[in-house]
Design a protein around this motif. Structure first.
Motif, PDB file in Angstrom:
ATOM      1  N   TYR A   1     -17.750  26.809  -5.148  1.00 32.03           N
ATOM      2  CA  TYR A   1     -18.609  25.614  -5.124  1.00 32.03           C
ATOM      3  C   TYR A   1     -19.877  25.880  -4.320  1.00 32.03           C
ATOM      4  CZ  TYR A   1     -20.002  20.717  -4.656  1.00 32.03           C
ATOM      5  OH  TYR A   1     -20.703  19.540  -4.678  1.00 32.03           O
TER       6      TYR A   1
ATOM      7  N   HIS B   1     -11.608  15.594  -0.498  1.00 33.53           N
ATOM      8  CA  HIS B   1     -12.139  14.444   0.235  1.00 33.53           C
ATOM      9  C   HIS B   1     -10.925  13.777   0.888  1.00 33.53           C
ATOM     10  CE1 HIS B   1     -13.812  10.424   0.934  1.00 33.53           C
ATOM     11  NE2 HIS B   1     -15.005  10.971   0.802  1.00 33.53           N
TER      12      HIS B   1
ATOM     13  N   LEU C   1      -9.904  10.999   0.743  1.00 33.71           N
ATOM     14  CA  LEU C   1      -9.285  10.059  -0.190  1.00 33.71           C
ATOM     15  C   LEU C   1      -8.806  10.693  -1.487  1.00 33.71           C
ATOM     16  CD1 LEU C   1     -11.699   7.001   0.233  1.00 33.71           C
ATOM     17  CD2 LEU C   1      -9.430   7.298   1.217  1.00 33.71           C
TER      18      LEU C   1
ATOM     19  N   MET D   1     -11.938  16.344  -5.374  1.00 34.58           N
ATOM     20  CA  MET D   1     -12.763  15.268  -5.933  1.00 34.58           C
ATOM     21  C   MET D   1     -14.235  15.648  -6.031  1.00 34.58           C
ATOM     22  SD  MET D   1     -11.392  12.557  -7.052  1.00 34.58           S
ATOM     23  CE  MET D   1      -9.647  12.240  -7.323  1.00 34.58           C
ATOM     24  N   ILE D   2     -14.637  16.721  -5.323  1.00 28.82           N
ATOM     25  CA  ILE D   2     -16.055  17.088  -5.263  1.00 28.82           C
ATOM     26  C   ILE D   2     -16.181  18.540  -5.669  1.00 28.82           C
ATOM     27  CG2 ILE D   2     -18.060  17.241  -3.737  1.00 28.82           C
ATOM     28  CD1 ILE D   2     -16.300  15.392  -1.824  1.00 28.82           C
ATOM     29  N   GLY D   3     -16.907  18.825  -6.737  1.00 27.49           N
ATOM     30  CA  GLY D   3     -16.989  20.219  -7.156  1.00 27.49           C
ATOM     31  C   GLY D   3     -17.850  20.408  -8.377  1.00 27.49           C
ATOM     32  N   ALA D   4     -17.662  21.560  -9.019  1.00 28.61           N
ATOM     33  CA  ALA D   4     -18.461  21.903 -10.197  1.00 28.61           C
ATOM     34  C   ALA D   4     -17.646  22.809 -11.110  1.00 28.61           C
ATOM     35  CB  ALA D   4     -19.745  22.623  -9.769  1.00 28.61           C
TER      36      ALA D   4
ATOM     37  N   LYS E   1      -8.124  12.416 -11.382  1.00 25.01           N
ATOM     38  CA  LYS E   1      -9.304  12.601 -12.241  1.00 25.01           C
ATOM     39  C   LYS E   1      -8.994  12.361 -13.715  1.00 25.01           C
ATOM     40  CE  LYS E   1     -10.487  16.742 -10.731  1.00 25.01           C
ATOM     41  NZ  LYS E   1      -9.618  16.859  -9.549  1.00 25.01           N
TER      42      LYS E   1
ATOM     43  N   VAL F   1      -7.300   9.841 -14.863  1.00 23.54           N
ATOM     44  CA  VAL F   1      -7.300   8.419 -15.182  1.00 23.54           C
ATOM     45  C   VAL F   1      -8.587   8.073 -15.939  1.00 23.54           C
ATOM     46  CG1 VAL F   1      -7.446   6.088 -14.207  1.00 23.54           C
ATOM     47  CG2 VAL F   1      -5.843   7.734 -13.242  1.00 23.54           C
ATOM     48  N   LEU F   2      -8.478   7.484 -17.097  1.00 27.77           N
ATOM     49  CA  LEU F   2      -9.645   7.067 -17.884  1.00 27.77           C
ATOM     50  C   LEU F   2      -9.504   5.590 -18.224  1.00 27.77           C
ATOM     51  CD1 LEU F   2     -10.448   9.865 -20.502  1.00 27.77           C
ATOM     52  CD2 LEU F   2     -11.721   9.247 -18.455  1.00 27.77           C
TER      53      LEU F   2
ATOM     54  N   PHE G   1     -19.492   9.570  -2.146  1.00 32.99           N
ATOM     55  CA  PHE G   1     -18.149   9.958  -2.610  1.00 32.99           C
ATOM     56  C   PHE G   1     -17.101   8.964  -2.111  1.00 32.99           C
ATOM     57  CE2 PHE G   1     -19.881  14.508  -2.438  1.00 32.99           C
ATOM     58  CZ  PHE G   1     -20.244  14.484  -3.769  1.00 32.99           C
TER      59      PHE G   1
ATOM     60  N   LEU H   1     -14.607   6.676  -4.434  1.00 35.52           N
ATOM     61  CA  LEU H   1     -13.146   6.774  -4.339  1.00 35.52           C
ATOM     62  C   LEU H   1     -12.534   5.450  -3.932  1.00 35.52           C
ATOM     63  CD1 LEU H   1     -13.013  10.342  -2.832  1.00 35.52           C
ATOM     64  CD2 LEU H   1     -11.842   9.627  -4.927  1.00 35.52           C
TER      65      LEU H   1
ATOM     66  N   ASN I   1     -12.241   3.256  -6.784  1.00 37.44           N
ATOM     67  CA  ASN I   1     -11.505   3.841  -7.915  1.00 37.44           C
ATOM     68  C   ASN I   1     -12.381   4.197  -9.115  1.00 37.44           C
ATOM     69  OD1 ASN I   1      -8.747   3.903  -6.953  1.00 37.44           O
ATOM     70  ND2 ASN I   1      -8.923   1.671  -6.892  1.00 37.44           N
TER      71      ASN I   1
ATOM     72  N   ASN J   1     -13.841   6.775 -11.797  1.00 35.62           N
ATOM     73  CA  ASN J   1     -13.258   7.965 -12.409  1.00 35.62           C
ATOM     74  C   ASN J   1     -14.293   8.721 -13.214  1.00 35.62           C
ATOM     75  OD1 ASN J   1     -10.575   7.469 -11.425  1.00 35.62           O
ATOM     76  ND2 ASN J   1     -10.641   5.664 -12.771  1.00 35.62           N
ATOM     77  N   ARG J   2     -13.821   9.661 -14.031  1.00 38.31           N
ATOM     78  CA  ARG J   2     -14.723  10.531 -14.774  1.00 38.31           C
ATOM     79  C   ARG J   2     -15.611   9.800 -15.769  1.00 38.31           C
ATOM     80  NH1 ARG J   2     -11.141  15.755 -16.450  1.00 38.31           N
ATOM     81  NH2 ARG J   2     -11.191  16.757 -14.402  1.00 38.31           N
ATOM     82  N   ASP J   3     -15.213   8.568 -16.144  1.00 40.54           N
ATOM     83  CA  ASP J   3     -16.008   7.826 -17.119  1.00 40.54           C
ATOM     84  C   ASP J   3     -16.989   6.860 -16.450  1.00 40.54           C
ATOM     85  OD1 ASP J   3     -13.954   6.319 -16.148  1.00 40.54           O
ATOM     86  OD2 ASP J   3     -13.326   5.485 -18.060  1.00 40.54           O
TER      87      ASP J   3
ATOM     88  N   ALA K   1     -23.471  15.012 -10.208  1.00 40.96           N
ATOM     89  CA  ALA K   1     -23.146  16.379 -10.654  1.00 40.96           C
ATOM     90  C   ALA K   1     -21.816  16.846 -10.074  1.00 40.96           C
ATOM     91  CB  ALA K   1     -24.259  17.345 -10.242  1.00 40.96           C
ATOM     92  N   SER K   2     -21.495  16.362  -8.874  1.00 40.24           N
ATOM     93  CA  SER K   2     -20.359  16.908  -8.113  1.00 40.24           C
ATOM     94  C   SER K   2     -19.101  16.055  -8.178  1.00 40.24           C
ATOM     95  CB  SER K   2     -20.751  17.049  -6.631  1.00 40.24           C
ATOM     96  OG  SER K   2     -21.931  17.807  -6.502  1.00 40.24           O
ATOM     97  N   TYR K   3     -19.247  14.734  -8.356  1.00 40.00           N
ATOM     98  CA  TYR K   3     -18.076  13.874  -8.291  1.00 40.00           C
ATOM     99  C   TYR K   3     -17.151  14.176  -9.467  1.00 40.00           C
ATOM    100  CZ  TYR K   3     -15.158   9.735  -7.688  1.00 40.00           C
ATOM    101  OH  TYR K   3     -14.082   8.904  -7.483  1.00 40.00           O
ATOM    102  N   GLN K   4     -15.938  14.537  -9.177  1.00 42.16           N
ATOM    103  CA  GLN K   4     -14.960  14.919 -10.201  1.00 42.16           C
ATOM    104  C   GLN K   4     -15.567  15.969 -11.148  1.00 42.16           C
ATOM    105  OE1 GLN K   4     -12.339  12.020 -11.666  1.00 42.16           O
ATOM    106  NE2 GLN K   4     -12.341  10.827  -9.781  1.00 42.16           N
ATOM    107  N   ARG K   5     -16.434  16.816 -10.588  1.00 42.50           N
ATOM    108  CA  ARG K   5     -17.123  17.906 -11.304  1.00 42.50           C
ATOM    109  C   ARG K   5     -18.083  17.399 -12.375  1.00 42.50           C
ATOM    110  NH1 ARG K   5     -11.795  20.138 -11.326  1.00 42.50           N
ATOM    111  NH2 ARG K   5     -11.497  21.467  -9.489  1.00 42.50           N
ATOM    112  N   GLY K   6     -18.587  16.172 -12.190  1.00 43.62           N
ATOM    113  CA  GLY K   6     -19.662  15.716 -13.062  1.00 43.62           C
ATOM    114  C   GLY K   6     -19.391  14.418 -13.805  1.00 43.62           C
TER     115      GLY K   6
END
Lengths: 362, 362
Positions: free
Chosen positions: A113, A147, A149, A153-156, A323, A325-326, B85, B89, B92, B94-96, B116-121
């Motif tokens: 990262y 994180h 929580l 949760m933080i990355g690329a 992550k 969860v949608l 972040f 969190l 709650n 999420n990726r969407d 860009a970073s939260y849940q890898r984007g």
């Protein structure tokens, strides 16, 4: 030396697997004379391998710096990331520098990262030194920090330019961490490859005893399965999510206990059992196959039961932050049968609790 | 409403420019009923526009949360990132989910890097409320935070899904920030477009007085010039670097003074003059054209001289940490003539010092 290629067009890269690779200059291709390199490691790994890696790179004419971050999952944080940035800036590293991650999954995730983020992206090379990192986290470009929580949760998504796996590094790995790596190995068999699962049932004790030829076959097979799924689905919009079998349960365990108390692989082992139990409750996986997974996990000297005092209901809030969860819907990876996994949102909270309860201390 | 498109294949996106766009639901396409949104802003901007943006999104049926980070360049840090972040969190997301950056360049850069970073984007939308952000930083996908040892050192290339420019937001912008935005406007003319530079010479006082039709033409022209260069060179391996005219000098000023004491545009204005002087020393730009740039900058009520007490030699260590330094070689953007820029490594330290000295208090 064995080789597996991760096919991602202009970002394709090789995984080299063999004994003693760290001492061979050719392993570090394409690094060359004059290249600046920042090795990221931790004190334990540095004591064993930093001198070898540094002197081999210096043979090539590279300019080598290093930075150590504390050992353990609890240091997979924005603060450790900042240590790396500070080292890079203090040593005047620029866009043409290369980060080398020398260590286990934590080092690979944080250093990767850092490479993705420093000056908006510089090259990096993975040198995984734990079984878990060798078969899983070093391949495929997922990088992250935790994180308070939530985990990762933080990355690329950021691919290395090569992965160098020196199987001799496993000789200095604590037994408990070898077992943790075997949890991910068993996972590959369970989700993708019944034949490999059966091979594992026959060879699990050789792997626990670090038989070199069993290990090399095992690592190559796992890297190939991982490379195939990453090539199909780099950013986890489809198939790649199957690699998370047991991870939604496992992350709940890790977060509940505080990072670093159970090893990631240990939490995944129990999580995989809970996912298997849920698959059985839904009428897919046979009772016998749940037992086969449980037996293999036990033979790998991994836990087969929830942490002391952690009740099924306590998993739920953590699982809902996952992550996957949608639109507010929990999505889980489950097994249709041994060697075949799928993603589903069709489970009730009660079914999840019942599955967890099977592997909870009463 | 005017529109400019940034052409990046499957990551193409529109820039909408017009008065009153924040109050129109259609501006927020493709957000729709049920989408979760996290607005990132600062207290000053939130006071003016948060209610409008929130209620318009709620009209669409979106679920809206917000998080405020403190106002100013000195808060463009990993700590502010962490605030975002934590909010995501705790609520709650999420990726969407979608992040909306509502504010100036600092908000856009931090919120964009968080996306860009939260849940890898996750998705994000830029709503720039300063002239500088509208003509420059909100377009093109550069996101970053600062490090105590260097500006914009940590970040990602990450494109928004749309940019919404409501020109009415400039009415609440302090005069000093309007001028800072004009520094980047002048830069576009100097590096790409002599005709636009001449248009600016004729209309600079209208822009300073916020004449709406002059502003709209000006913003559209700058966004088009930026969109063209980003489409040619998204990750700044070529042409896009030309946008950094004056920035290597300017970053040295900003870092020397501590972030936030001079506005970015103010530092760039003086940096642009120093780059112009260096271009003249190298025999390219005429003395008269250096004066034309100086006059335009002065008419935009921007500084035309180095900060009090900052000596030419003090620029150098900061300049060598610039992201454009490759293999230890300083690379600068200079002018061949008005409207035509190029990258060069062919300058001596003495020439750099002489150019800076021309705009230093004696």
């Amino acid at each position: 030396m064995l080789q597996v290629n991760v096919e991602l067009k202009e970002r394709s890269y090789p995984i080299s697997i063999g004994a003693g690779l760290l001492a061979e200059p050719v392993s570090y291709h394409p690094l060359k004379q004059g290249d600046k390199v920042m090795i990221v490691s931790n004190p334990t790994i540095a004591e064993h391998y930093l001198a070898t890696v540094t002197s081999t790179l210096e043979t090539l004419g590279c300019v080598v710096d290093f930075v150590l971050i504390p050992d353990g999952e609890k240091y997979k944080t924005l603060s450790s990331l900042d240590l790396i940035f500070t080292a890079l800036l203090e040593k005047n590293h620029n866009r043409d520098s290369t980060i080398i991650a020398l260590g286990g999954g934590v080092i690979g995730d944080v250093a990767g990262y850092a490479a993705a983020s420093y000056q908006r992206g510089i090259r990096f090379i993975q040198i995984p030194t734990t079984l878990l990192a060798q078969v899983d986290s070093s391949v495929g470009g997922k990088t992250a920090v935790n994180h308070p929580l939530g985990k990762n949760m933080i990355g690329a998504f950021y691919q290395p330019i090569s992965v160098i796996i020196d199987t001799e590094t496993l000789k200095t790995l604590p037994k408990r961490e070898v077992s943790a790596g075997l949890a991910e190995v068993i996972k590959y068999g369970a989700i993708f490859d019944l034949a490999f699962f059966e091979w594992l049932e026959q060879h699990i004790s050789e792997l626990v005893q670090l038989d070199q030829s069993a290990l090399e076959y095992c690592i190559q097979r796992c890297c190939q399965l991982k490379a195939d799924v990453v090539a199909r689905d780099e950013t986890e919009k489809g198939d790649r999510a199957l690699l998370n079998l047991g991870h939604t349960f496992g992350h709940a365990i890790e977060t509940h206990l505080g990072y670093g108390n159970w090893l990631h692989g240990e939490a995944v082992a129990v999580g995989m059992l809970e996912a298997a139990a849920l698959s059985h409750i839904l009428g897919d996986l046979s009772e016998q196959d749940v037992f086969r997974i449980e037996k293999l996990i036990a033979q790998a000297t991994l836990p087969t039961i929830s942490p002391d005092g952690m009740q099924p209901e306590e998993y739920l809030p953590y699982m809902w932050r996952d992550k996957k969860v949608l639109s507010g819907q929990l999505r889980l990876i489950l097994l249709k049968s041994l060697g075949s996994a799928y993603v589903t949102s069709q489970v009730t909270e009660q079914q999840v609790i019942d599955a967890i309860r099977r592997f909870t201390q009463q």
